[in-house]
Design a protein around this motif. Structure first.
Motif, PDB file in Angstrom:
ATOM      1  N   MET A   1       0.684  -1.036   0.035  1.00 52.97           N
ATOM      2  CA  MET A   1      -0.038   0.102  -0.185  1.00 52.97           C
ATOM      3  C   MET A   1       0.883   1.189  -0.099  1.00 52.97           C
ATOM      4  SD  MET A   1      -2.909   1.016   2.862  1.00 52.97           S
ATOM      5  CE  MET A   1      -3.987  -0.366   2.473  1.00 52.97           C
ATOM      6  N   SER A   2       0.619   2.016  -0.813  1.00 49.98           N
ATOM      7  CA  SER A   2       1.396   3.374  -0.914  1.00 49.98           C
ATOM      8  C   SER A   2       1.017   4.526   0.016  1.00 49.98           C
ATOM      9  CB  SER A   2       1.326   4.015  -2.523  1.00 49.98           C
ATOM     10  OG  SER A   2      -0.010   4.253  -2.547  1.00 49.98           O
ATOM     11  N   LEU A   3       1.959   5.287   0.596  1.00 53.00           N
ATOM     12  CA  LEU A   3       1.671   6.274   1.536  1.00 53.00           C
ATOM     13  C   LEU A   3       0.706   7.242   0.956  1.00 53.00           C
ATOM     14  CD1 LEU A   3       5.186   6.725   3.204  1.00 53.00           C
ATOM     15  CD2 LEU A   3       3.064   5.064   3.813  1.00 53.00           C
ATOM     16  N   PRO A   4      -0.190   7.895   1.654  1.00 50.84           N
ATOM     17  CA  PRO A   4      -1.294   8.885   1.039  1.00 50.84           C
ATOM     18  C   PRO A   4      -0.365  10.097   0.679  1.00 50.84           C
ATOM     19  CG  PRO A   4      -1.821   7.923   3.401  1.00 50.84           C
ATOM     20  CD  PRO A   4      -0.554   7.515   3.038  1.00 50.84           C
ATOM     21  N   SER A   5       0.804  10.357   1.392  1.00 55.95           N
ATOM     22  CA  SER A   5       1.418  11.800   1.168  1.00 55.95           C
ATOM     23  C   SER A   5       2.832  11.579   1.473  1.00 55.95           C
ATOM     24  CB  SER A   5       0.938  12.796   1.778  1.00 55.95           C
ATOM     25  OG  SER A   5       1.413  14.042   1.819  1.00 55.95           O
ATOM     26  N   PRO A   6       3.891  12.365   1.051  1.00 59.70           N
ATOM     27  CA  PRO A   6       5.106  12.390   1.628  1.00 59.70           C
ATOM     28  C   PRO A   6       4.982  12.727   3.230  1.00 59.70           C
ATOM     29  CG  PRO A   6       5.034  13.305  -0.337  1.00 59.70           C
ATOM     30  CD  PRO A   6       3.938  13.077   0.009  1.00 59.70           C
ATOM     31  N   LEU A   7       4.273  13.827   3.509  1.00 63.73           N
ATOM     32  CA  LEU A   7       4.057  14.612   4.887  1.00 63.73           C
ATOM     33  C   LEU A   7       3.031  13.845   5.874  1.00 63.73           C
ATOM     34  CD1 LEU A   7       4.791  16.540   6.814  1.00 63.73           C
ATOM     35  CD2 LEU A   7       3.241  18.248   5.433  1.00 63.73           C
ATOM     36  N   LEU A   8       3.447  13.562   6.820  1.00 65.99           N
ATOM     37  CA  LEU A   8       2.580  12.830   7.706  1.00 65.99           C
ATOM     38  C   LEU A   8       2.452  14.198   8.802  1.00 65.99           C
ATOM     39  CD1 LEU A   8       0.766  10.825   9.238  1.00 65.99           C
ATOM     40  CD2 LEU A   8       2.592   9.786  10.088  1.00 65.99           C
ATOM     41  N   ALA A   9       1.465  14.708   9.000  1.00 65.00           N
ATOM     42  CA  ALA A   9       1.268  15.430  10.090  1.00 65.00           C
ATOM     43  C   ALA A   9       0.663  15.180  11.249  1.00 65.00           C
ATOM     44  CB  ALA A   9       0.175  16.883   9.402  1.00 65.00           C
ATOM     45  N   VAL A  10       1.092  15.351  12.378  1.00 67.61           N
ATOM     46  CA  VAL A  10       0.898  14.792  13.546  1.00 67.61           C
ATOM     47  C   VAL A  10       0.056  15.649  14.307  1.00 67.61           C
ATOM     48  CG1 VAL A  10       1.556  13.498  15.599  1.00 67.61           C
ATOM     49  CG2 VAL A  10       3.061  13.263  13.467  1.00 67.61           C
ATOM     50  N   THR A  11      -1.066  15.474  14.890  1.00 67.10           N
ATOM     51  CA  THR A  11      -1.800  16.485  15.544  1.00 67.10           C
ATOM     52  C   THR A  11      -1.372  16.709  16.981  1.00 67.10           C
ATOM     53  OG1 THR A  11      -3.543  15.074  16.597  1.00 67.10           O
ATOM     54  CG2 THR A  11      -3.938  15.876  14.395  1.00 67.10           C
ATOM     55  N   ASP A  12      -1.438  18.137  17.439  1.00 62.51           N
ATOM     56  CA  ASP A  12      -1.077  18.701  18.675  1.00 62.51           C
ATOM     57  C   ASP A  12      -1.866  19.839  18.946  1.00 62.51           C
ATOM     58  OD1 ASP A  12      -0.165  18.942  21.124  1.00 62.51           O
ATOM     59  OD2 ASP A  12       1.943  19.620  20.376  1.00 62.51           O
ATOM     60  N   ARG A  13      -2.795  19.380  19.561  1.00 68.77           N
ATOM     61  CA  ARG A  13      -3.844  20.881  20.086  1.00 68.77           C
ATOM     62  C   ARG A  13      -3.148  21.783  20.906  1.00 68.77           C
ATOM     63  NH1 ARG A  13      -4.527  17.038  23.742  1.00 68.77           N
ATOM     64  NH2 ARG A  13      -5.393  17.520  25.796  1.00 68.77           N
ATOM     65  N   HIS A  14      -2.087  21.548  21.527  1.00 63.53           N
ATOM     66  CA  HIS A  14      -1.236  22.356  22.467  1.00 63.53           C
ATOM     67  C   HIS A  14      -0.496  23.380  21.722  1.00 63.53           C
ATOM     68  CE1 HIS A  14      -2.415  20.045  25.907  1.00 63.53           C
ATOM     69  NE2 HIS A  14      -1.804  18.740  25.430  1.00 63.53           N
ATOM     70  N   GLY A  15      -0.120  24.593  22.303  1.00 69.06           N
ATOM     71  CA  GLY A  15       0.788  25.526  21.796  1.00 69.06           C
ATOM     72  C   GLY A  15       0.260  26.643  20.683  1.00 69.06           C
ATOM     73  N   HIS A  16      -1.043  26.470  20.714  1.00 62.21           N
ATOM     74  CA  HIS A  16      -1.789  27.634  19.846  1.00 62.21           C
ATOM     75  C   HIS A  16      -3.090  27.705  20.145  1.00 62.21           C
ATOM     76  CE1 HIS A  16      -2.592  30.193  16.476  1.00 62.21           C
ATOM     77  NE2 HIS A  16      -1.260  30.175  16.154  1.00 62.21           N
ATOM     78  N   ALA A  17      -3.587  28.897  19.972  1.00 60.48           N
ATOM     79  CA  ALA A  17      -5.049  29.434  20.566  1.00 60.48           C
ATOM     80  C   ALA A  17      -6.001  28.781  19.782  1.00 60.48           C
ATOM     81  CB  ALA A  17      -5.103  30.778  20.504  1.00 60.48           C
ATOM     82  N   ARG A  18      -5.694  28.546  18.306  1.00 55.46           N
ATOM     83  CA  ARG A  18      -6.628  28.134  17.209  1.00 55.46           C
ATOM     84  C   ARG A  18      -7.098  26.849  17.700  1.00 55.46           C
ATOM     85  NH1 ARG A  18      -2.315  27.616  13.770  1.00 55.46           N
ATOM     86  NH2 ARG A  18      -2.507  29.552  12.937  1.00 55.46           N
ATOM     87  N   PRO A  19      -8.515  26.341  17.281  1.00 54.41           N
ATOM     88  CA  PRO A  19      -8.867  25.129  17.602  1.00 54.41           C
ATOM     89  C   PRO A  19      -8.087  24.278  16.524  1.00 54.41           C
ATOM     90  CG  PRO A  19     -10.922  26.502  17.106  1.00 54.41           C
ATOM     91  CD  PRO A  19      -9.671  27.420  16.883  1.00 54.41           C
ATOM     92  N   LEU A  20      -7.880  22.903  17.095  1.00 52.60           N
ATOM     93  CA  LEU A  20      -7.300  21.845  16.269  1.00 52.60           C
ATOM     94  C   LEU A  20      -7.727  21.477  14.950  1.00 52.60           C
ATOM     95  CD1 LEU A  20      -4.883  19.777  16.001  1.00 52.60           C
ATOM     96  CD2 LEU A  20      -6.684  18.212  17.210  1.00 52.60           C
ATOM     97  N   ALA A  21      -9.066  21.499  14.846  1.00 52.45           N
ATOM     98  CA  ALA A  21      -9.786  21.323  13.639  1.00 52.45           C
ATOM     99  C   ALA A  21      -9.167  22.437  12.492  1.00 52.45           C
ATOM    100  CB  ALA A  21     -11.349  21.132  13.488  1.00 52.45           C
ATOM    101  N   ALA A  22      -9.293  23.569  12.796  1.00 52.99           N
ATOM    102  CA  ALA A  22      -8.743  24.611  12.110  1.00 52.99           C
ATOM    103  C   ALA A  22      -7.175  24.570  11.549  1.00 52.99           C
ATOM    104  CB  ALA A  22      -8.968  26.023  12.980  1.00 52.99           C
ATOM    105  N   THR A  23      -6.539  24.262  12.528  1.00 48.85           N
ATOM    106  CA  THR A  23      -5.021  23.851  12.210  1.00 48.85           C
ATOM    107  C   THR A  23      -5.109  22.854  11.159  1.00 48.85           C
ATOM    108  OG1 THR A  23      -4.317  24.651  14.363  1.00 48.85           O
ATOM    109  CG2 THR A  23      -2.639  23.269  12.989  1.00 48.85           C
ATOM    110  N   VAL A  24      -5.865  21.684  11.339  1.00 55.42           N
ATOM    111  CA  VAL A  24      -5.849  20.816  10.282  1.00 55.42           C
ATOM    112  C   VAL A  24      -6.511  21.025   9.033  1.00 55.42           C
ATOM    113  CG1 VAL A  24      -7.039  18.307  10.136  1.00 55.42           C
ATOM    114  CG2 VAL A  24      -5.985  18.921  12.285  1.00 55.42           C
ATOM    115  N   ARG A  25      -7.435  21.622   9.057  1.00 57.96           N
ATOM    116  CA  ARG A  25      -7.854  22.215   8.057  1.00 57.96           C
ATOM    117  C   ARG A  25      -6.865  23.130   7.010  1.00 57.96           C
ATOM    118  NH1 ARG A  25     -11.623  25.208   9.954  1.00 57.96           N
ATOM    119  NH2 ARG A  25     -13.172  23.273  10.130  1.00 57.96           N
ATOM    120  N   ALA A  26      -5.982  23.817   7.805  1.00 58.28           N
ATOM    121  CA  ALA A  26      -5.154  24.840   7.161  1.00 58.28           C
ATOM    122  C   ALA A  26      -4.008  23.851   6.438  1.00 58.28           C
ATOM    123  CB  ALA A  26      -4.364  25.715   8.225  1.00 58.28           C
ATOM    124  N   VAL A  27      -3.531  22.818   7.421  1.00 62.40           N
ATOM    125  CA  VAL A  27      -2.676  21.811   6.859  1.00 62.40           C
ATOM    126  C   VAL A  27      -3.085  21.060   5.492  1.00 62.40           C
ATOM    127  CG1 VAL A  27      -1.395  19.606   7.416  1.00 62.40           C
ATOM    128  CG2 VAL A  27      -1.546  21.437   9.318  1.00 62.40           C
TER     129      VAL A  27
END
Length: 207
Positions: A1-27
């Protein structure tokens, strides 16, 4: 099975005021469509609720979600894969979930070999470079560990201290991809940071 993307973004809700979902959407808007929902410090009910929000966000943005360490939650969220901690049994998860993308964390060549023999689809190998988020796993392995790990016939995703400056060494060592947490989750511009990392990877001929 091939990888979905070269970049695997690991979530972390700490360290920023924006909601995690907003960060994920931006990524994902920046091209980082492979999302590892981690945030494992939450109580189960809270993690499930946050996971549902993240899963909805990833699904709407046509990304690919994997869940860290919890096959049951992966089923609930309809995720495309599961990422297991090093040493966790792979076969029962494969038997239950079938052809999902199944990754394993590795912190040594021995753990890479074990994951490959168990039938994992990929490993994250860490820490490749010094990083504050992996203080408990000893000194950095260095990119030479990626080259050695490739001998076990499993895609190796470099994790730990990965940024634009360290991407060339990972590429030259034969990494199949790279995983980033703080570099895309904690900054003011996660979309721009994601684009820059992927552009650096593409510029070196490894899209």
């Amino acid at each position: 099975m091939s990888l979905p993307s070269p970049l695997l973004a690991v979530t972390d809700r700490h360290g920023h005021a924006r909601p995690l979902a907003a960060t994920v959407r931006a990524v994902i808007a920046g091209g980082g469509r492979w999302i590892w929902f981690r945030d494992r410090d939450l109580p189960p009910d809270e993690r499930r609720r946050l996971g549902e929000t993240v899963a909805d966000t990833v699904r709407a943005a046509e990304g690919f979600l994997i869940v860290g360490g919890d096959p049951d939650l992966a089923v609930i969220l309809g995720a495309g894969g599961v990422h297991l901690p090093g040493g966790a049994p792979v076969s029962p998860v494969r038997d239950r979930l079938g052809g999902v993308l199944l990754g394993v964390s590795a912190h040594s060549l021995r753990e890479v070999e074990a994951a490959a023999l168990a039938g994992a689809d990929y490993v994250t190998l860490s820490p490749i470079f010094p990083t504050a988020s992996k203080p408990g796993y000893g000194p950095a392995l260095g990119p030479e560990a990626i080259a050695a790990a490739r001998g076990f016939g499993i895609p190796v995703v470099a994790l730990g201290g990965i940024g634009e400056g360290t991407l060339p060494a990972c590429r030259e060592a034969g990494a199949a991809g790279f995983a980033v947490m703080g570099g895309v989750m904690h900054g003011e511009d996660p979309e721009g940071a994601t684009r820059a990392l992927l552009a650096g990877w593409a510029d070196r001929g490894i899209v």
